[in-house]
Write an enzyme that holds these catalytic residues in place. Sequence first.
Site, PDB file in Angstrom:
ATOM      1  N   ASP A  59      -0.764  -3.724   5.779  1.00  0.00           N
ATOM      2  CA  ASP A  59      -0.840  -5.052   6.406  1.00  0.00           C
ATOM      3  C   ASP A  59       0.412  -5.351   7.220  1.00  0.00           C
ATOM      4  OD1 ASP A  59       0.749  -5.155   4.151  1.00  0.00           O
ATOM      5  OD2 ASP A  59       0.257  -7.228   3.691  1.00  0.00           O
ATOM      6  N   GLU A  60       1.123  -4.317   7.653  1.00  0.00           N
ATOM      7  CA  GLU A  60       2.342  -4.515   8.430  1.00  0.00           C
ATOM      8  C   GLU A  60       2.114  -4.097   9.880  1.00  0.00           C
ATOM      9  OE1 GLU A  60       7.138  -3.533   8.390  1.00  0.00           O
ATOM     10  OE2 GLU A  60       5.809  -2.598   6.913  1.00  0.00           O
TER      11      GLU A  60
END
Length: 317
Positions: free
Chosen positions: A244-245
Amino acid sequence: MPVLNTVLRRRILLIYLTVCLLFYALATLASLDRADAWGERIATSLVAIGLLAALPRPTVGWRYRVALFCGCTAPPIALISHTELAAQVWALIPLILIAVFVRSWHRTRTARVIAAALGIGADVGLVIAPAEAPPLWLLMFPVCIMGIAEVIGLLHAALLDVAHRDPLTAVWNRAGLYRELADLLPRARRRKDPLAVIVLDIDDFKSVNDRDGHAAGDTVLTELTERWTTQVPDGALVTRLGGDEFVIVLTGYDESRARALAEALSGDGPIHVSNGVAVGAAYDPAAFAGLLAAADRDLYLAKGNKPRPPADEAPAL
């Protein structure tokens, strides 16, 4: 450019130059007693110079440019001295091969300009050469060079593009980011533009997967990236580093503008997104890595200062 790309590009260029060296050397040896072999002799010397420039690892910077220049100029020069039409037909093959190589590894506009230059060079060689080529060949040679390069090179370029994109969100992956930086960083250096790095991280993303399933998590990622790509300016690089980066790289933004954009990208919806920002003159990969690390530190500082939502207010779709 990622190491894997550099290695593969170098390997293909070395194969092309080696084949051309053998091709022209054999033609030269077969014509030692003929005065019309001077074109092959010059072409042999050019590809030998290109091969020497391409041999050291990694083949980048001025050595790559020298190797590519030699690989592009040798075939048209070989055309100039031919007295037989059959030799002109064979000379078309290296022109097509180098045009396909350029179309595969370079920007579309750059590749088309080089392919057009190769086509013009071929026509000049046909006109100057003692062998009287049919007028139709002046059209056929450029069409073959540019047409085949576009068809095959476009396929290769498309495959490379797919390999450099995240399969879920279609934004750049880590390898794609560094490939794009190979063009973005020199351009920013020439313009003296600051480089802004924005790191985005979805807060409590694991809770979305745990509560609603991984399909729901995938939907969150795709919807966010679709929104981000419409919010950033043209030329900005939107990249999924993993999980999720995400990271966004753009030029021409000072810190205040970059932070304003980062806040807009974080949004105020039910999905909480933290951001970190770093701005500087990172005009080479090593400096960029430092800028990315600074943005990461800023992100974790922001996450540490951000209050966590209560359990009954967990992120929802």
